[in-house]
Design a protein around this motif. Sequence first.
Motif, short mmCIF file in Angstrom:
data_model
loop_
_atom_site.label_atom_id
_atom_site.label_comp_id
_atom_site.label_asym_id
_atom_site.label_seq_id
_atom_site.Cartn_x
_atom_site.Cartn_y
_atom_site.Cartn_z
N THR A 51 0.84 -1.21 0.00
CA THR A 51 0.00 0.00 0.00
C THR A 51 0.87 1.25 0.00
N LEU A 52 1.87 1.26 -0.87
CA LEU A 52 2.86 2.34 -0.85
C LEU A 52 2.69 3.33 -1.98
N ASP A 53 1.59 3.29 -2.68
CA ASP A 53 1.36 4.17 -3.82
C ASP A 53 0.35 5.25 -3.45
N PRO A 54 0.79 6.52 -3.29
CA PRO A 54 -0.12 7.58 -2.88
C PRO A 54 -1.23 7.89 -3.89
N THR A 55 -1.11 7.36 -5.11
CA THR A 55 -2.19 7.59 -6.08
C THR A 55 -3.33 6.60 -5.86
N LYS A 56 -3.15 5.64 -4.95
CA LYS A 56 -4.17 4.64 -4.66
C LYS A 56 -4.82 4.92 -3.31
N SER A 57 -6.11 4.63 -3.22
CA SER A 57 -6.83 4.86 -1.96
C SER A 57 -6.26 4.05 -0.82
N SER A 58 -5.69 2.88 -1.14
CA SER A 58 -5.18 1.98 -0.10
C SER A 58 -4.03 2.59 0.70
N TRP A 98 -0.22 12.42 9.50
CA TRP A 98 -1.59 12.61 9.04
C TRP A 98 -2.03 11.66 7.94
N TYR A 99 -1.12 11.19 7.08
CA TYR A 99 -1.55 10.42 5.91
C TYR A 99 -2.35 9.17 6.29
N ASN A 100 -1.98 8.57 7.43
CA ASN A 100 -2.68 7.35 7.86
C ASN A 100 -4.04 7.65 8.48
N HIS A 101 -4.42 8.93 8.48
CA HIS A 101 -5.73 9.34 8.99
C HIS A 101 -6.44 10.28 8.00
N MET A 102 -6.03 10.22 6.74
CA MET A 102 -6.63 11.03 5.67
C MET A 102 -7.14 10.10 4.58
N ASP A 103 -8.13 10.58 3.82
CA ASP A 103 -8.52 9.82 2.64
C ASP A 103 -7.74 10.33 1.43
N ILE A 104 -7.92 9.71 0.30
CA ILE A 104 -7.13 10.06 -0.88
C ILE A 104 -7.36 11.49 -1.33
N ASP A 105 -8.51 12.05 -0.98
CA ASP A 105 -8.81 13.44 -1.33
C ASP A 105 -8.23 14.43 -0.33
N GLY A 106 -7.59 13.92 0.72
CA GLY A 106 -6.93 14.79 1.68
C GLY A 106 -7.76 15.17 2.88
N LYS A 107 -8.94 14.58 3.05
CA LYS A 107 -9.78 14.93 4.19
C LYS A 107 -9.32 14.16 5.42
N VAL A 108 -9.09 14.88 6.52
CA VAL A 108 -8.60 14.28 7.76
C VAL A 108 -9.76 13.65 8.52
N TYR A 157 6.30 18.53 -5.44
CA TYR A 157 5.60 19.73 -5.00
C TYR A 157 4.46 20.07 -5.94
N THR A 158 4.71 20.00 -7.23
CA THR A 158 3.65 20.29 -8.21
C THR A 158 2.46 19.36 -8.02
N THR A 159 2.75 18.07 -7.80
CA THR A 159 1.70 17.08 -7.65
C THR A 159 0.91 17.25 -6.35
N ASN A 160 1.60 17.60 -5.27
CA ASN A 160 0.99 17.56 -3.95
C ASN A 160 0.73 18.91 -3.31
N LYS A 161 1.03 19.99 -4.02
CA LYS A 161 0.84 21.32 -3.45
C LYS A 161 -0.57 21.53 -2.93
N ALA A 162 -1.57 21.18 -3.73
CA ALA A 162 -2.96 21.42 -3.34
C ALA A 162 -3.34 20.58 -2.12
N LYS A 163 -2.90 19.33 -2.09
CA LYS A 163 -3.24 18.45 -0.96
C LYS A 163 -2.54 18.94 0.31
N PHE A 164 -1.29 19.36 0.19
CA PHE A 164 -0.54 19.88 1.34
C PHE A 164 -1.22 21.13 1.90
N LYS A 165 -1.61 22.05 1.03
CA LYS A 165 -2.28 23.27 1.48
C LYS A 165 -3.64 22.95 2.09
N ASN A 166 -4.33 21.98 1.52
CA ASN A 166 -5.62 21.58 2.06
C ASN A 166 -5.47 20.97 3.45
#
Length: 570
Positions: A51-58, A98-108, A157-166
């Motif tokens: 489950t090491l791929d951040p593009t996957k919900s898992s 936080w990642y282990n308590h967030m969904d793929i859309d970044g909601k905590v 940074y380009t890929t994750n900027k929005a999720k980080f700010k969220n």
Amino acid sequence: MKKLLIISMLIASVETLHAQDFEPATEAVKNMGVGWNLGNTLEAHNQAAGTLDPTKSSYWGQQGLESEVCWGQVYATPELLKMIREAGFGAIRVPVTWYNHMDIDGKVNAAWMARVKEVVGYVLSQGMYCIINVHHDTGADISGKSYHWIKAQGSNYTTNKAKFKNLWNQIATEFKDYDQKLLFESYNEMLDNDNSWNYASSKNSGSYNVTKANDAYKAISDYAQSFVDAVRATGGNNVNRNLVVNTYAASCGSGSWNTHLQEPLSKLTVPTDPATNHIMVQVHDYPNIENGITSVKNEIDNMINRWNTYFISKGIPMILGEWGTANVDKGDGKTDYDVRRDVMFQFADYMVKKCKEYHVATFYWMGLSDGIFRIQPIFNQPDLAQTIVNAYHGSTSGYKYPTIADTGGVLNCLQKEKTIEWGSGITITNSAFSSFENSVKLKLTFTVTSNSSQDIQFNDGSWEHLTGVFVDGTPKGADYNPSGTVGTEYNVTVTFDQSVYNTLCQKGMIIQGSNVTIKKAVVEGTIVSGITPLVIDRPVDNTYYNLKGQRVTHPQKGIYIQNGKKIVFK
């Protein structure tokens, strides 16, 4: 429209006036006093294999509130933080993953956010400063075993900027009404895609790559700027809240063995900020003290001179967010606290005093009260805690340092009742046994949950079966089969022969089994006389675990866990 504009301006004006009550960062670092890290609790995490791929919900949201204890620490309590404050500490850094308590859309997850707020409340209710951060969302990857979604890399940074700010939008919004004693820290030890420590591109295959290094340093600065922008945009007290940004890998610029070591300092672009004097810079330091105190003092002097050159002299205050020693004494596996305590204490004294001279706030990394000692709570390294506090305040008068001697020789080893399973049991650290004379007793209170396969198995800390174990005086080997009635509560006393006791003092104990719920586990005995009961014998087999909990035979550069402590190889 004109009326709406005037109303908006008035609201903004009120928010600004409220935020202006906040002390500037240069004052905050002075007023924090001396600090401590609540380590290996809210930042502890485990990733399931595959489950090491951040593009996957898992990848996301794999754990619940139990993550707080998955690295062998206990749940934080108000009593623990009260003890730390009464010992003379004025600030607590609370690392949070936080990642282990967030969904793929970044909601905590709401329950996780509530737990973070609860622990922050424990700190603030004691009148101490509190720093929360984004911790092991960054860090060193382990091939096939762990992956961190935030990296010092332009494409990342380009890929994750929005999720980080969220993420920071959610955190900042949740805490926007909190007062000035709560600070936010942008990210922990962010590394490049090669997992380079000390400076960017240090692990690039072949040789140092200036293009990759500069890309990493720019990404760090970009993430720092996005952090500040996201927090300030939430309004309220966040308009002027004091914020912390870290250098690349939180590197401190120490050492002379490579010409690139100062780059994490020189290449950090401190974020532009609409608030004036409300940003500080953080670094970490874990020096090797084997060469003696003179060498360490020189290293500290040179390091702080570099901090002064790049930040302090320019009006940018700093904190030493993590510090300790490199810990490992090669060949015997013991810590510096065990084998060179005199040098360690001289180091701690000098580090705190020198940092105070430059108004740098210091946060010791997680020792002092560790593991099951936090349940009481008591200190297992009270003399080190006193050394640190005395270095800052010039005295320990009026402060308290409770130890196992204050418990009457009783050590509670279980914070909450636990249903034991095969491969998932109760860990009792070696120090729970080595603090006592040979007559130590383990008292268990338990119930059974099924009429079949009732078993309590005793292993040492490396999962080897123990043999010389007695339950209520009857030899049981490694296994005790209660043959009890479901729902009935039982109390038994477990004792050990000399060889098993010696093993427990080195390796500790793991209790596993089936269809049994342990409700209480207490070690009782006579406190060791003639020597301090606070020296903890560490395993002699040099057992290390990576940040995923896997055993590592030959650790390389990076961070590992040994006996619940953070070990840094540089």
